[in-house]
Design a protein around this motif. Sequence first.
Motif, PDB file in Angstrom:
ATOM      1  N   ASN A   1      30.618 -25.755   4.462  1.00 52.92           N
ATOM      2  CA  ASN A   1      31.514 -26.158   3.366  1.00 52.92           C
ATOM      3  C   ASN A   1      30.718 -26.111   2.081  1.00 52.92           C
ATOM      4  N   LYS A   2      31.011 -25.128   1.275  1.00 54.31           N
ATOM      5  CA  LYS A   2      30.224 -24.905   0.059  1.00 54.31           C
ATOM      6  C   LYS A   2      30.345 -26.093  -0.888  1.00 54.31           C
ATOM      7  N   THR A   3      29.233 -26.449  -1.486  1.00 59.73           N
ATOM      8  CA  THR A   3      29.239 -27.530  -2.463  1.00 59.73           C
ATOM      9  C   THR A   3      29.958 -27.067  -3.727  1.00 59.73           C
ATOM     10  N   PRO A   4      30.708 -27.956  -4.385  1.00 60.10           N
ATOM     11  CA  PRO A   4      31.531 -27.544  -5.543  1.00 60.10           C
ATOM     12  C   PRO A   4      30.706 -27.416  -6.818  1.00 60.10           C
ATOM     13  N   PHE A   5      29.729 -26.511  -6.801  1.00 61.02           N
ATOM     14  CA  PHE A   5      28.863 -26.375  -7.959  1.00 61.02           C
ATOM     15  C   PHE A   5      29.584 -25.654  -9.089  1.00 61.02           C
ATOM     16  N   SER A   6      29.228 -26.070 -10.298  1.00 60.14           N
ATOM     17  CA  SER A   6      29.797 -25.431 -11.484  1.00 60.14           C
ATOM     18  C   SER A   6      29.178 -24.048 -11.664  1.00 60.14           C
ATOM     19  N   THR A   7      29.875 -23.208 -12.370  1.00 58.14           N
ATOM     20  CA  THR A   7      29.312 -21.901 -12.671  1.00 58.14           C
ATOM     21  C   THR A   7      28.298 -22.047 -13.789  1.00 58.14           C
ATOM     22  N   PRO A   8      27.207 -21.244 -13.762  1.00 60.25           N
ATOM     23  CA  PRO A   8      26.185 -21.357 -14.792  1.00 60.25           C
ATOM     24  C   PRO A   8      26.692 -21.146 -16.207  1.00 60.25           C
ATOM     25  N   SER A   9      27.863 -20.524 -16.355  1.00 59.03           N
ATOM     26  CA  SER A   9      28.363 -20.226 -17.700  1.00 59.03           C
ATOM     27  C   SER A   9      28.918 -21.465 -18.407  1.00 59.03           C
ATOM     28  N   ARG A  10      29.145 -22.560 -17.639  1.00 58.86           N
ATOM     29  CA  ARG A  10      29.708 -23.742 -18.284  1.00 58.86           C
ATOM     30  C   ARG A  10      28.730 -24.301 -19.301  1.00 58.86           C
ATOM     31  N   THR A  11      29.213 -24.709 -20.438  1.00 56.82           N
ATOM     32  CA  THR A  11      28.351 -25.256 -21.480  1.00 56.82           C
ATOM     33  C   THR A  11      28.899 -26.599 -21.949  1.00 56.82           C
ATOM     34  N   LEU A  12      28.100 -27.287 -22.745  1.00 53.47           N
ATOM     35  CA  LEU A  12      28.530 -28.534 -23.355  1.00 53.47           C
ATOM     36  C   LEU A  12      29.501 -28.247 -24.494  1.00 53.47           C
ATOM     37  N   ASN A  13      29.921 -29.305 -25.131  1.00 57.34           N
ATOM     38  CA  ASN A  13      30.736 -29.135 -26.326  1.00 57.34           C
ATOM     39  C   ASN A  13      29.989 -28.284 -27.348  1.00 57.34           C
ATOM     40  N   VAL A  14      30.734 -27.622 -28.183  1.00 61.59           N
ATOM     41  CA  VAL A  14      30.135 -26.750 -29.195  1.00 61.59           C
ATOM     42  C   VAL A  14      29.164 -27.556 -30.062  1.00 61.59           C
TER      43      VAL A  14
ATOM     44  N   HIS B   1      26.250 -28.667 -28.992  1.00 67.04           N
ATOM     45  CA  HIS B   1      25.435 -29.531 -28.151  1.00 67.04           C
ATOM     46  C   HIS B   1      24.606 -28.682 -27.181  1.00 67.04           C
ATOM     47  N   SER B   2      23.432 -29.177 -26.826  1.00 62.70           N
ATOM     48  CA  SER B   2      22.605 -28.527 -25.812  1.00 62.70           C
ATOM     49  C   SER B   2      21.807 -29.598 -25.077  1.00 62.70           C
ATOM     50  N   ILE B   3      21.106 -29.182 -24.019  1.00 60.83           N
ATOM     51  CA  ILE B   3      20.319 -30.115 -23.216  1.00 60.83           C
ATOM     52  C   ILE B   3      18.893 -29.601 -23.108  1.00 60.83           C
ATOM     53  N   ALA B   4      17.938 -30.522 -23.218  1.00 56.75           N
ATOM     54  CA  ALA B   4      16.532 -30.206 -22.981  1.00 56.75           C
ATOM     55  C   ALA B   4      16.004 -31.131 -21.888  1.00 56.75           C
ATOM     56  N   PHE B   5      15.334 -30.551 -20.919  1.00 53.09           N
ATOM     57  CA  PHE B   5      14.671 -31.339 -19.882  1.00 53.09           C
ATOM     58  C   PHE B   5      13.250 -31.636 -20.340  1.00 53.09           C
TER      59      PHE B   5
ATOM     60  N   THR C   1      23.211 -31.016 -31.875  1.00 55.93           N
ATOM     61  CA  THR C   1      22.771 -32.181 -31.112  1.00 55.93           C
ATOM     62  C   THR C   1      22.156 -31.739 -29.796  1.00 55.93           C
ATOM     63  N   THR C   2      20.938 -32.181 -29.538  1.00 56.73           N
ATOM     64  CA  THR C   2      20.273 -31.906 -28.268  1.00 56.73           C
ATOM     65  C   THR C   2      20.158 -33.198 -27.487  1.00 56.73           C
ATOM     66  N   HIS C   3      20.735 -33.219 -26.288  1.00 60.06           N
ATOM     67  CA  HIS C   3      20.595 -34.353 -25.391  1.00 60.06           C
ATOM     68  C   HIS C   3      19.349 -34.132 -24.527  1.00 60.06           C
ATOM     69  N   TYR C   4      18.754 -35.226 -24.070  1.00 61.63           N
ATOM     70  CA  TYR C   4      17.495 -35.122 -23.336  1.00 61.63           C
ATOM     71  C   TYR C   4      17.629 -35.730 -21.950  1.00 61.63           C
ATOM     72  N   ILE C   5      17.070 -35.031 -20.968  1.00 60.23           N
ATOM     73  CA  ILE C   5      16.986 -35.560 -19.611  1.00 60.23           C
ATOM     74  C   ILE C   5      15.515 -35.596 -19.224  1.00 60.23           C
ATOM     75  N   PHE C   6      14.971 -36.804 -19.113  1.00 63.96           N
ATOM     76  CA  PHE C   6      13.576 -37.003 -18.748  1.00 63.96           C
ATOM     77  C   PHE C   6      13.485 -37.066 -17.229  1.00 63.96           C
ATOM     78  N   THR C   7      12.683 -36.189 -16.637  1.00 59.37           N
ATOM     79  CA  THR C   7      12.604 -36.146 -15.181  1.00 59.37           C
ATOM     80  C   THR C   7      11.163 -35.975 -14.716  1.00 59.37           C
ATOM     81  N   ASP C   8      10.937 -36.293 -13.440  1.00 61.28           N
ATOM     82  CA  ASP C   8       9.714 -35.872 -12.780  1.00 61.28           C
ATOM     83  C   ASP C   8       9.752 -34.354 -12.659  1.00 61.28           C
ATOM     84  N   SER C   9       8.581 -33.756 -12.473  1.00 61.65           N
ATOM     85  CA  SER C   9       8.540 -32.298 -12.341  1.00 61.65           C
ATOM     86  C   SER C   9       8.771 -31.840 -10.899  1.00 61.65           C
TER      87      SER C   9
END
Length: 385
Positions: free
Chosen positions: A73-86, A88-92, A201-209
């Motif tokens: 049963n495939k996981t319902p992953f989003s397509t890579p083309s999906r983006t945030l609101n105009v 906006h971007s994300i930085a890890f 606007t850049t949102h940030y996600i701080f994670t372990d590597s």
Amino acid sequence: MNPFVGWRRFFVLLCPLVFLLPLLFSVFELHQSSTPADSPKKITKKFDHLVLGPAAGRGLPNRLQCQGVKALNKTPFSTPSRTLNVGHSIAFVTVFTIYNTPNERLSNLVTVVGNASYSKSERSMAILNVFINLIQETMPQSNVIILTDPQSDLSVHQDSVTIYPIKGEYSRDKLMLQRIKSYITFLKTRLAQLSQKLEHTTHYIFTDSDIAVADELGHIFDSYQNFHLALTFRNNKDQPLNSGFIAVRGTAEGILRAKVFLEEVLKVYGSKYMKASQMLGDQLALAWVVKSHPSFNARRFTKAQPFIEDIGRTSVLFLPCATYNWTPPEGAGQFHGMPLDVKVVHFKGSRKRLMLEAWKFFNSFSDISDMLCLVLSSGRTKYDF
């Protein structure tokens, strides 16, 4: 018959037993205690390949179902083309450094995948590269920022990756403490830049590597409009919060409130948990700051449902680890499978070899769901670092 004669015979027979029983018990105890030490110890050899077994969660609803390493049963992953609101971007953002030791290439070889061998620093760099590669696969529009020791000989030649040196104490026993300090320093610089009133606007996600981003994460900022900072939680009384994933809204208010919150965590860390500075101190400090707030109800950690709570003047979004910080099983039967909506897999501790194996598999088949079946079926049977 004289009854006294019968009693005399009874005591004659009993007396030797009274003296022999303690001796027998002593011999028995000596035998019990000496057996493990005297018998040859079983030497367990670590495998240099994955050992697959039945995937946990078979037959359970809303869990990934696998046949070998094939997802049923495939996981319902989003397509890579999906983006945030105009606009906006994300930085890890991750803290990473390497520790070079003399002649380490000769003395610390570790067989990893096939015939490839790595020194400790090469192994760390391989994990970092997998971290970056998977982000670029699932969220190709995002950037990666690596906070590091200015003295670290760190070179990463990949697009959308920025090396950001921050002075500090990056020794192994202080790295978790330094990580919080580096986050705060980074947020201060970003806050100063926002004074220029940038439109983007850049949102940030701080994670372990050592995490793998398995699905697009921009929906966090779209679906929950009013939080400043997001943490991941689990149903664990002593360590309910995991510091390996922290999201920060990229507005001036979001960055300011996240900075103030982390400064409070750092203060508690330094005053209460310095003995745990090498590991877990930051998580203990996070939990203390959250749970000590008068209005907070820790029972909310028992249900894997997102919720928002004001901690001081910071609006904190709590996200379940089961989806946003899922950890592979350490042995058969310890987990009830993998949720179908899992978005972040955290290869904590000795699971890091599995992260490299998962990337190798994905490179061959380019299917996230099947890759997760490999992770779920691995069982982590002594093949780790």
